[in-house]
Design a protein around this motif. Structure first.
Motif, PDB file in Angstrom:
ATOM      1  N   VAL A 175     -26.216 -39.663 -45.414  1.00  0.00           N
ATOM      2  CA  VAL A 175     -24.977 -39.974 -45.133  1.00  0.00           C
ATOM      3  C   VAL A 175     -23.987 -39.776 -45.994  1.00  0.00           C
ATOM      4  N   LEU A 176     -24.526 -41.361 -47.237  1.00  0.00           N
ATOM      5  CA  LEU A 176     -23.549 -41.410 -48.459  1.00  0.00           C
ATOM      6  C   LEU A 176     -23.520 -40.151 -49.215  1.00  0.00           C
ATOM      7  N   GLY A 177     -24.827 -39.689 -49.820  1.00  0.00           N
ATOM      8  CA  GLY A 177     -24.557 -38.789 -50.727  1.00  0.00           C
ATOM      9  C   GLY A 177     -24.039 -37.445 -49.825  1.00  0.00           C
ATOM     10  N   THR A 178     -23.702 -37.131 -48.955  1.00  0.00           N
ATOM     11  CA  THR A 178     -23.301 -35.406 -48.124  1.00  0.00           C
ATOM     12  C   THR A 178     -21.935 -36.103 -48.740  1.00  0.00           C
ATOM     13  N   GLU A 179     -21.310 -37.361 -47.910  1.00  0.00           N
ATOM     14  CA  GLU A 179     -19.757 -38.353 -48.424  1.00  0.00           C
ATOM     15  C   GLU A 179     -19.249 -37.380 -49.493  1.00  0.00           C
ATOM     16  N   ARG A 180     -20.035 -38.174 -50.453  1.00  0.00           N
ATOM     17  CA  ARG A 180     -19.449 -38.352 -52.234  1.00  0.00           C
ATOM     18  C   ARG A 180     -19.368 -36.904 -52.275  1.00  0.00           C
ATOM     19  N   SER A 181     -21.225 -36.213 -51.804  1.00  0.00           N
ATOM     20  CA  SER A 181     -20.803 -34.178 -52.717  1.00  0.00           C
ATOM     21  C   SER A 181     -19.629 -33.782 -52.100  1.00  0.00           C
ATOM     22  N   LEU A 182     -18.971 -34.198 -50.627  1.00  0.00           N
ATOM     23  CA  LEU A 182     -18.404 -33.638 -49.937  1.00  0.00           C
ATOM     24  C   LEU A 182     -16.296 -33.703 -50.415  1.00  0.00           C
ATOM     25  N   GLU A 183     -16.525 -35.343 -51.092  1.00  0.00           N
ATOM     26  CA  GLU A 183     -15.469 -36.144 -52.008  1.00  0.00           C
ATOM     27  C   GLU A 183     -14.959 -34.636 -52.719  1.00  0.00           C
ATOM     28  N   ARG A 184     -15.433 -34.446 -53.434  1.00  0.00           N
ATOM     29  CA  ARG A 184     -15.084 -33.809 -54.357  1.00  0.00           C
ATOM     30  C   ARG A 184     -14.547 -31.808 -54.416  1.00  0.00           C
ATOM     31  N   THR A 185     -14.848 -31.246 -52.642  1.00  0.00           N
ATOM     32  CA  THR A 185     -14.123 -30.610 -52.834  1.00  0.00           C
ATOM     33  C   THR A 185     -12.741 -30.684 -51.987  1.00  0.00           C
ATOM     34  N   LYS A 186     -11.623 -29.246 -52.556  1.00  0.00           N
ATOM     35  CA  LYS A 186     -10.733 -29.437 -52.030  1.00  0.00           C
ATOM     36  C   LYS A 186     -10.384 -28.881 -50.023  1.00  0.00           C
ATOM     37  N   TRP A 187     -11.399 -28.728 -49.803  1.00  0.00           N
ATOM     38  CA  TRP A 187     -11.092 -28.508 -48.281  1.00  0.00           C
ATOM     39  C   TRP A 187     -11.381 -29.906 -47.185  1.00  0.00           C
ATOM     40  N   TRP A 188     -12.503 -30.624 -47.921  1.00  0.00           N
ATOM     41  CA  TRP A 188     -12.548 -31.776 -46.916  1.00  0.00           C
ATOM     42  C   TRP A 188     -11.836 -32.510 -46.519  1.00  0.00           C
ATOM     43  N   PRO A 189     -11.135 -32.856 -46.883  1.00  0.00           N
ATOM     44  CA  PRO A 189     -10.011 -33.772 -46.415  1.00  0.00           C
ATOM     45  C   PRO A 189      -9.183 -33.012 -45.281  1.00  0.00           C
ATOM     46  N   ALA A 190      -8.790 -32.238 -45.168  1.00  0.00           N
ATOM     47  CA  ALA A 190      -7.852 -31.529 -43.657  1.00  0.00           C
ATOM     48  C   ALA A 190      -9.386 -31.487 -42.702  1.00  0.00           C
ATOM     49  N   VAL A 191     -10.719 -31.536 -43.165  1.00  0.00           N
ATOM     50  CA  VAL A 191     -11.746 -30.975 -42.122  1.00  0.00           C
ATOM     51  C   VAL A 191     -12.271 -32.354 -41.442  1.00  0.00           C
ATOM     52  N   LYS A 192     -11.763 -33.521 -42.581  1.00  0.00           N
ATOM     53  CA  LYS A 192     -11.721 -34.811 -42.323  1.00  0.00           C
ATOM     54  C   LYS A 192     -10.683 -35.433 -41.861  1.00  0.00           C
ATOM     55  N   GLN A 193      -9.819 -35.248 -41.933  1.00  0.00           N
ATOM     56  CA  GLN A 193      -8.620 -35.314 -40.681  1.00  0.00           C
ATOM     57  C   GLN A 193      -8.458 -34.895 -39.216  1.00  0.00           C
ATOM     58  N   ASP A 194      -9.235 -33.172 -39.488  1.00  0.00           N
ATOM     59  CA  ASP A 194      -9.033 -32.849 -38.378  1.00  0.00           C
ATOM     60  C   ASP A 194     -10.348 -33.177 -37.396  1.00  0.00           C
ATOM     61  N   ILE A 195     -11.330 -33.808 -37.696  1.00  0.00           N
ATOM     62  CA  ILE A 195     -12.642 -34.902 -37.294  1.00  0.00           C
ATOM     63  C   ILE A 195     -11.871 -35.809 -36.874  1.00  0.00           C
ATOM     64  N   GLU A 196     -10.730 -36.543 -37.002  1.00  0.00           N
ATOM     65  CA  GLU A 196     -10.109 -37.910 -37.051  1.00  0.00           C
ATOM     66  C   GLU A 196      -9.681 -37.700 -35.898  1.00  0.00           C
ATOM     67  N   VAL A 197      -8.497 -36.706 -36.101  1.00  0.00           N
ATOM     68  CA  VAL A 197      -7.730 -36.645 -34.823  1.00  0.00           C
ATOM     69  C   VAL A 197      -8.718 -35.992 -33.866  1.00  0.00           C
ATOM     70  N   SER A 198      -9.590 -35.071 -33.761  1.00  0.00           N
ATOM     71  CA  SER A 198     -10.168 -34.533 -32.456  1.00  0.00           C
ATOM     72  C   SER A 198     -10.926 -36.110 -31.911  1.00  0.00           C
ATOM     73  N   ALA A 199     -10.637 -37.162 -32.196  1.00  0.00           N
ATOM     74  CA  ALA A 199     -11.622 -38.178 -31.347  1.00  0.00           C
ATOM     75  C   ALA A 199     -13.353 -38.029 -31.199  1.00  0.00           C
ATOM     76  N   VAL A 200     -14.079 -37.101 -31.881  1.00  0.00           N
ATOM     77  CA  VAL A 200     -14.794 -36.856 -32.208  1.00  0.00           C
ATOM     78  C   VAL A 200     -16.477 -38.392 -32.260  1.00  0.00           C
ATOM     79  N   PRO A 201     -16.752 -38.933 -31.662  1.00  0.00           N
ATOM     80  CA  PRO A 201     -17.035 -40.126 -31.706  1.00  0.00           C
ATOM     81  C   PRO A 201     -18.128 -40.213 -32.473  1.00  0.00           C
ATOM     82  N   VAL A 202     -17.909 -39.403 -34.226  1.00  0.00           N
ATOM     83  CA  VAL A 202     -19.001 -39.413 -34.815  1.00  0.00           C
ATOM     84  C   VAL A 202     -18.137 -39.785 -36.131  1.00  0.00           C
ATOM     85  N   LEU A 220     -20.982 -36.751 -39.522  1.00  0.00           N
ATOM     86  CA  LEU A 220     -20.802 -35.074 -39.072  1.00  0.00           C
ATOM     87  C   LEU A 220     -21.289 -34.127 -39.278  1.00  0.00           C
ATOM     88  N   ALA A 221     -20.845 -34.336 -40.812  1.00  0.00           N
ATOM     89  CA  ALA A 221     -21.410 -33.032 -42.006  1.00  0.00           C
ATOM     90  C   ALA A 221     -23.348 -33.020 -42.179  1.00  0.00           C
TER      91      ALA A 221
END
Length: 262
Positions: A5-32, A37-38
């Protein structure tokens, strides 16, 4: 698992699209958590690629498994849309409570905090976020604008304008909020009316999109050899690709036809 999970998050943080997807996951109230989830999506894609390759005996199973992330994103979008619709439906009543609290003598920020006590989700979560930002030094109108961007709510921009008017001119914000709430209710009624009128077209979109897939599954089960040329012959693969492309384009066009912004 934690290392993955930590490695996945570090890799995704380098991308430009991850912050928007991360916000969508948080707003959608997914219990993960977004990173979890990634990571689960990546593992699910690998597992589906192996499973489909074994079942079909063809490397095309890997290509089919690549649709797993898009299916996950589609489910997140559906839940996100549901949360935003609930927020828009609750906003007018919440602003009415804020107006009543202001008439009782509270400031705008204090009225928001009081109204959050009995507010339903997701309204309570989002306005608590705005109040917390305001206590950290962010102006209340900027905090409300941020909530409006998260929930894709242009109606909330009017509430932010009311907060700005009260701070700069000392206007009667309670009366203005009542008018804003009344306007929001009228717009919600119009949205519901439009959804009722376009219900048949929205159902037709899903039926027309899912019917070829269902037919392909039925033929695969009933008569597997009948559709083998679609996957084994070059012409069949071309026709299959054309059919998938036509389904995607047709679904998109039907979606654009029934989506009316109010």
């Amino acid at each position: 698992a934690d290392r993955l999970v930590l490695g996945t998050e570090r890799s995704l943080e380098r991308t430009k699209w991850w912050p928007a997807v991360k916000q969508d996951i948080e707003v959608s109230a997914v219990p993960v958590a977004p990173a979890q989830l990634a990571a689960l999506t990546i593992l699910g894609t690998v597992f589906m690629a192996y499973l489909l390759t074994v079942v079909t005996g063809s490397p095309l199973g890997v290509l089919a498994a690549l649709s797993t992330p898009f299916v996950v994103l589609g489910l997140i979008r559906v839940q996100l849309k549901r949360e935003r619709y609930k927020f828009a439906d609750q906003l007018a009543d919440h602003l009415q409570v804020v107006s009543s609290a202001m008439r009782a003598g509270h400031s705008f920020s204090g009225a928001l905090a009081v109204a959050n006590t009995d507010a339903p989700q997701p309204t309570r979560r989002e306005f608590e976020r705005a109040v917390a930002d305001e206590r950290l030094g962010v102006s209340i109108e900027d905090a409300l604008d941020a909530v409006g961007d998260r929930m894709a709510s242009p109606d909330l921009a009017q509430a932010a304008l009311v907060a700005k008017l009260q701070r700069e001119t000392g206007a009667n914000a309670a009366e203005v909020l009542d008018r804003v709430a009344s306007t929001i209710r009228e717009r919600q009624e119009l949205r519901r009316h439009i959804r009722a009128l376009t219900a048949q077209q929205r159902i037709a979109r899903w039926v027309l999109t899912g019917l070829p897939v269902a037919l392909l599954v039925v033929l695969t089960v009933v008569s597997p050899g009948y559709i083998d040329p679609l996957f084994e012959e070059p012409g069949g693969r071309i026709l299959l690709a054309v059919g998938v492309l036509g389904m995607i384009m047709g679904g998109y066009l039907l979606k654009r036809m029934v989506e009316i912004e109010v």
